[in-house]
Design a protein around this motif. Structure first.
Motif, PDB file in Angstrom:
ATOM      1  N   ALA A 140      -0.368 -24.539  -3.965  1.00  0.00           N
ATOM      2  CA  ALA A 140      -0.218 -23.136  -4.364  1.00  0.00           C
ATOM      3  C   ALA A 140       0.101 -22.332  -3.104  1.00  0.00           C
ATOM      4  CB  ALA A 140      -1.499 -22.635  -5.028  1.00  0.00           C
ATOM      5  N   ASN A 141       0.004 -21.013  -3.190  1.00  0.00           N
ATOM      6  CA  ASN A 141       0.295 -20.171  -2.023  1.00  0.00           C
ATOM      7  C   ASN A 141      -0.800 -20.242  -0.963  1.00  0.00           C
ATOM      8  OD1 ASN A 141       2.591 -19.421  -3.306  1.00  0.00           O
ATOM      9  ND2 ASN A 141       1.852 -17.403  -3.936  1.00  0.00           N
ATOM     10  N   THR A 142      -1.974 -20.737  -1.343  1.00  0.00           N
ATOM     11  CA  THR A 142      -3.074 -20.957  -0.404  1.00  0.00           C
ATOM     12  C   THR A 142      -3.703 -22.304  -0.755  1.00  0.00           C
ATOM     13  OG1 THR A 142      -4.700 -19.912  -1.863  1.00  0.00           O
ATOM     14  CG2 THR A 142      -3.558 -18.477  -0.305  1.00  0.00           C
ATOM     15  N   VAL A 155      -4.824 -15.559   2.129  1.00  0.00           N
ATOM     16  CA  VAL A 155      -4.555 -14.574   1.069  1.00  0.00           C
ATOM     17  C   VAL A 155      -3.302 -14.935   0.282  1.00  0.00           C
ATOM     18  CG1 VAL A 155      -4.041 -12.154   0.602  1.00  0.00           C
ATOM     19  CG2 VAL A 155      -5.703 -12.766   2.384  1.00  0.00           C
ATOM     20  N   ASP A 156      -2.246 -15.339   0.983  1.00  0.00           N
ATOM     21  CA  ASP A 156      -0.972 -15.696   0.342  1.00  0.00           C
ATOM     22  C   ASP A 156      -0.188 -16.520   1.357  1.00  0.00           C
ATOM     23  OD1 ASP A 156       1.139 -15.847  -1.405  1.00  0.00           O
ATOM     24  OD2 ASP A 156       1.235 -13.694  -1.786  1.00  0.00           O
ATOM     25  N   THR A 157       0.985 -16.963   0.987  1.00  0.00           N
ATOM     26  CA  THR A 157       1.807 -17.723   1.925  1.00  0.00           C
ATOM     27  C   THR A 157       2.081 -16.904   3.188  1.00  0.00           C
ATOM     28  OG1 THR A 157       2.887 -18.864   0.090  1.00  0.00           O
ATOM     29  CG2 THR A 157       3.996 -18.931   2.221  1.00  0.00           C
ATOM     30  N   VAL A 205       0.093 -15.251   4.885  1.00  0.00           N
ATOM     31  CA  VAL A 205      -0.717 -14.028   4.923  1.00  0.00           C
ATOM     32  C   VAL A 205      -2.191 -14.416   4.970  1.00  0.00           C
ATOM     33  CG1 VAL A 205      -1.328 -11.873   3.765  1.00  0.00           C
ATOM     34  CG2 VAL A 205       1.005 -12.762   3.589  1.00  0.00           C
ATOM     35  N   THR A 206      -2.911 -13.879   5.962  1.00  0.00           N
ATOM     36  CA  THR A 206      -4.352 -14.109   6.058  1.00  0.00           C
ATOM     37  C   THR A 206      -5.083 -12.772   5.979  1.00  0.00           C
ATOM     38  OG1 THR A 206      -4.527 -13.852   8.460  1.00  0.00           O
ATOM     39  CG2 THR A 206      -3.855 -16.032   7.646  1.00  0.00           C
ATOM     40  N   SER A 207      -6.406 -12.848   5.985  1.00  0.00           N
ATOM     41  CA  SER A 207      -7.200 -11.618   5.926  1.00  0.00           C
ATOM     42  C   SER A 207      -7.454 -11.023   7.306  1.00  0.00           C
ATOM     43  CB  SER A 207      -8.528 -11.885   5.206  1.00  0.00           C
ATOM     44  OG  SER A 207      -9.230 -12.939   5.842  1.00  0.00           O
TER      45      SER A 207
END
Length: 287
Positions: free
Chosen positions: A221-223, A154-156, A158-160
């Motif tokens: 990128a962040n992911t 999802v982001d640096t 951060v996962t789902s």
């Protein structure tokens, strides 16, 4: 620096692990600990409870080929992924990416489940699994579910993953006949933060035209990022020197990678462009 004080739990069943993690929002699951422990020592994070997954019977390491897919258990170490004959044959990109993770000591302890649960876009496994269109299997307080890898990050950092959920397996498709794969990476040392990495999987026709292709960019990128425009450009083409050169340009057009002490955004974009060309040249045997 020492980590903040914490409680340590070592459940033996997946149900028990999920119960502990779902009841304590400040708890963290730990597999090999190669990403979690350094962050705790630096006090970037300070969980109140560490839930070790090493004794959970349902999470035993394994690599299992079944029909058109290969399933890898979450606690399978990077070294085991790197050395697995089945992965070398059916998903060589994943095997090669695991072999490029840090040093042997870290590969002996780090696991594929822990690696992706960390959510770091600079992780080899994140880039390789994105290139392979992997599926992540998780179990949580509401039961089991599967997450396409494109929706997992999802982001640096951060996962789902939801509160209490644990990655149990990762599944990748068996490489089709005519498929060649390559993972390439640049970092100053084996254990330093990577500056750029690329994973490619290309299926060639008997006439050596590209029939299927996936390109994943890491630290872009962040992911992890799929270079979809470059993939579309390559379909139906023979991998010549000119085609590979253009694909590298298209893959990084408009890309704004992060800047850090290891590489500026502009330099990192150039590295990614070079790595895309290098990976495609290798699989296409472009001299």
């Amino acid at each position: 620096m020492r980590p903040r004080p914490f409680s340590y739990r070592a459940p033996t069943t997946l149900k028990e692990a999920v119960e502990i993690l779902s009841k304590d929002e400040d708890s963290k699951a730990m597999a090999g600990g190669q990403s979690l422990l350094p962050m705790m020592k630096l006090r970037i994070i300070g969980p109140s409870t560490i839930v070790s997954l090493s004794k959970v019977a349902e999470l035993k390491p394994h690599v299992t080929v079944s029909g058109e897919t290969v399933k890898i258990g979450a606690l399978t170490t990077h070294d085991a992924v790197n050395r697995s004959p089945d992965l070398k044959r059916y998903a060589p990109l994943l095997s090669e990416a695991a072999g490029h993770i840090a040093d042997q000591q870290i590969r002996n302890r780090g696991t594929i489940g822990g690696n992706i649960s960390h959510g770091d876009p600079a992780c080899n496994m994140a880039t390789a699994l994105t290139a392979l269109d992997a599926t992540v299997h998780v179990t949580g307080p509401e039961g089991k579910r599967t997450i396409p890898i494109r929706d997992f990050f999802v982001d640096t950092l951060v996962t789902s993953l939801r509160q209490g959920e644990v990655v149990t397996d990762v599944e990748v498709p068996v490489a089709r006949p005519g498929t060649k794969q390559k993972f390439v990476k640049i970092s100053k040392t084996a254990t330093s933060w990577p500056m750029a990495m690329v994973g490619v999987s290309v299926e060639l026709s008997p006439e050596r035209k590209v029939e299927r292709v996936s390109i994943a960019l890491g630290v872009a990128a962040n992911t992890p990022v799929r270079a979809t425009k470059a993939e579309e450009y390559l379909i139906g083409k023979v991998l010549t020197e000119e085609v590979v050169k253009v694909a590298g340009d298209v893959a990084t057009d408009g890309l704004t990678p992060p800047s850090d002490l290891h590489a500026s955004s502009e330099y990192r974009r150039q590295l990614l462009r070079v790595l895309v060309r290098r990976a495609l040249s290798t699989v296409g045997e472009v001299s």
